[in-house]
Design a protein around this motif. Structure first.
Motif, PDB file in Angstrom:
ATOM      1  N   LEU A 100      26.062-143.999  15.339  1.00 39.41           N
ATOM      2  CA  LEU A 100      26.244-142.546  15.240  1.00 39.41           C
ATOM      3  C   LEU A 100      24.970-141.855  14.784  1.00 39.41           C
ATOM      4  N   LYS A 101      24.198-142.510  13.953  1.00 37.40           N
ATOM      5  CA  LYS A 101      22.954-141.907  13.474  1.00 37.40           C
ATOM      6  C   LYS A 101      21.965-141.685  14.615  1.00 37.40           C
ATOM      7  N   ALA A 154      22.702-138.410  15.678  1.00 38.23           N
ATOM      8  CA  ALA A 154      22.555-137.367  14.665  1.00 38.23           C
ATOM      9  C   ALA A 154      21.106-136.945  14.480  1.00 38.23           C
ATOM     10  N   ASP A 155      20.208-137.923  14.293  1.00 35.20           N
ATOM     11  CA  ASP A 155      18.804-137.559  14.058  1.00 35.20           C
ATOM     12  C   ASP A 155      17.822-138.560  14.655  1.00 35.20           C
ATOM     13  N   LEU A 156      18.332-139.554  15.380  1.00 33.40           N
ATOM     14  CA  LEU A 156      17.533-140.603  16.009  1.00 33.40           C
ATOM     15  C   LEU A 156      16.904-141.538  14.981  1.00 33.40           C
ATOM     16  N   CYS A 157      16.189-140.952  14.004  1.00 33.97           N
ATOM     17  CA  CYS A 157      15.607-141.764  12.941  1.00 33.97           C
ATOM     18  C   CYS A 157      15.187-140.846  11.801  1.00 33.97           C
ATOM     19  N   GLY A 158      14.950-141.458  10.649  1.00 34.57           N
ATOM     20  CA  GLY A 158      14.457-140.688   9.522  1.00 34.57           C
ATOM     21  C   GLY A 158      12.947-140.567   9.562  1.00 34.57           C
ATOM     22  N   SER A 159      12.372-140.082   8.471  1.00 34.68           N
ATOM     23  CA  SER A 159      10.930-139.883   8.387  1.00 34.68           C
ATOM     24  C   SER A 159      10.226-141.189   8.056  1.00 34.68           C
ATOM     25  N   SER A 160       9.410-141.660   8.981  1.00 35.48           N
ATOM     26  CA  SER A 160       8.634-142.875   8.722  1.00 35.48           C
ATOM     27  C   SER A 160       7.713-142.688   7.519  1.00 35.48           C
ATOM     28  N   LEU A 161       7.161-141.486   7.371  1.00 35.54           N
ATOM     29  CA  LEU A 161       6.224-141.226   6.281  1.00 35.54           C
ATOM     30  C   LEU A 161       6.913-141.296   4.918  1.00 35.54           C
ATOM     31  N   THR A 162       7.993-140.561   4.750  1.00 34.78           N
ATOM     32  CA  THR A 162       8.630-140.550   3.431  1.00 34.78           C
ATOM     33  C   THR A 162       9.293-141.884   3.113  1.00 34.78           C
ATOM     34  N   GLN A 163       9.737-142.611   4.122  1.00 35.05           N
ATOM     35  CA  GLN A 163      10.317-143.928   3.854  1.00 35.05           C
ATOM     36  C   GLN A 163       9.252-144.904   3.355  1.00 35.05           C
ATOM     37  N   ARG A 164       8.037-144.796   3.870  1.00 34.38           N
ATOM     38  CA  ARG A 164       6.959-145.648   3.373  1.00 34.38           C
ATOM     39  C   ARG A 164       6.564-145.264   1.946  1.00 34.38           C
ATOM     40  N   ILE A 165       6.536-143.962   1.680  1.00 34.88           N
ATOM     41  CA  ILE A 165       6.240-143.508   0.324  1.00 34.88           C
ATOM     42  C   ILE A 165       7.292-144.039  -0.644  1.00 34.88           C
TER      43      ILE A 165
END
Length: 409
Positions: free
Chosen positions: A266-267, A270-281
């Motif tokens: 379902l995700k 909804a948004d395809l994926c989250g933020s690669s940048l903030t997930q690495r941070i």
């Protein structure tokens, strides 16, 4: 505020699920509390001065050194972050959580919304706490679920009441609990009730959504082991918003792998994926245990002092006119006016005195909680909190002398 699609005319009619969705009273208050002179005890906003901007900037610079940090990522979240979350949650629940049992989401609210879509059909029964978390109530009403409240007391959800209802035929698909430092009541679900709730889930076959964004914000002692320790029918949610930074929008869920796979599916829509940048941070910050332990200790110390300042001011300024729940962690204090003062009508007077809070009715399901209010102590230092309570008392005195209606004089 609710949406009435019939008033929009024949050219724009919304889906039937919108009929039961109401705007969050907390978000509605932002219009009034945006003025700098207002002391807002309403929003559950972490202290901005405690957000580690310098440490985030360091992690951001390192993340931006990899060009993949600005590219699309995996729907379920960056693999190293899922490994980090799995490791942390394994320690919390006392058993191995595999990275495949973790989905990283855009804050824990998205995790809750996606779980509702995965688990609930219209008309399914969901048990919530009374009073309940407004974000959960919005999600379950949007899913067209039948929302059934179970009262809270000083030890959290009364699982004996829930068991009696189950014996009498209640068959929920989901039971939702904010187990640690409840929003809005601030209470902690006791160890005995956690085990009892888990045993009920195993016996009656419902899912437990254990919503735990505040569990690391304890003051004197950590809360009991998570409900997820006691059953594999628990879907556990948490977030970095209250401990690191809301703007990173990092949340996660873990639980049954089949549910996680459905959430991931379902995700994608909804948004395809989250933020690669903030997930690495977030991964760097959560992996740095020495720094994180020190950071959490600083937050706990600051919030503990602020809670004492707020409670002390309430007791000094209001005396026996109010009662409040003990504060052991989290961000909120729940108060009740002993004289029956209506908190919703008082709010209009409070805003006139440049202070705001959330009336208890915003969290009600079957009970209006008309004499109650939720106050957040996390956002301001002690001096500002004391001034906020003084303003609230001035508003209260003016209200008692010349009561307002909800709509005005």
């Amino acid at each position: 505020m609710s949406v009435d699609s019939s008033s929009l005319g024949p050219s724009l009619r919304l889906s039937s699920r919108m009929a039961g969705v109401r705007s969050s009273a907390i978000r509605d208050l932002l219009t009034f509390t945006a003025r700098p002179e207002v002391i807002s005890l309403a929003g559950g906003l972490p202290a901005v001065e405690l957000v580690p901007r310098g440490r985030i900037a360091q992690a951001a610079r390192r993340a931006l050194g990899d060009p993949h940090s600005v590219q699309y990522g995996e729907t379920s979240g960056w693999a190293p972050l899922r490994e980090t979350v799995a490791s942390r949650e394994s320690e919390a629940v006392g058993r191995r959580v595999a990275p495949a049992e973790v989905v990283v989401t855009h804050g824990s609210q998205q995790a809750l919304s996606l779980l509702a879509q995965v688990l609930l059909d219209p008309g399914d029964t969901v048990v919530v706490e009374e009073p309940g978390y407004t974000g959960a109530l919005q999600v379950f009403r949007a899913a067209q679920a039948a929302v059934v409240p179970v009262a809270l007391d000083a030890n959290g959800m009364d699982t004996a009441v829930l068991e009696q209802a189950l014996r009498e035929g209640l068959r929920p698909k989901v039971v939702h609990t904010v187990s640690n430092f409840h929003n809005p009541r601030g209470v902690v679900l006791s160890a005995q009730r956690r085990e009892h709730l888990a045993s009920l889930a195993d016996r009656y076959g419902f899912w437990i959504i254990e919503d735990d964004p505040y569990g690391e914000l304890w003051f004197d002692a950590p809360p009991p082991a998570p409900v997820a320790t006691h059953s594999d029918r628990v879907l556990r949610l948490s977030s970095g918003s209250k401990t690191v930074a809301p703007a990173l929008r990092i949340g996660w869920l873990h639980g049954d792998r089949r549910v996680c796979e459905a959430v991931e599916l379902l995700k994608q829509g909804a948004d395809l994926c989250g933020s690669s940048l903030t997930q690495r941070i977030a991964t760097e910050l959560l992996d740095d245990r020495t720094w994180l332990d020190s950071h959490l200790a600083a937050i706990r110390g600051a919030y503990s002092a602020r809670s004492h300042a707020l409670v002390g001011a309430l007791e000094s300024v209001f005396g026996e006119r109010i009662s409040h729940t003990p504060v052991f962690g989290g961000m909120f204090c729940w108060i009740e006016f002993a004289d029956g003062c209506d908190a919703t009508s008082l709010l209009a007077r409070a805003i006139e005195h440049d202070v705001a809070y959330v009336p208890g009715g915003a969290f009600g399901v079957a009970d209006a909680h008309s004499h109650a209010a939720r106050l957040c102590f996390a956002t301001y230092g002690g001096e500002v909190l004391v001034e906020g309570v003084n303003r609230l008392r001035q508003a209260y005195d003016a209200h008692i002398r010349t009561p307002w209606s909800v709509t005005g004089h």
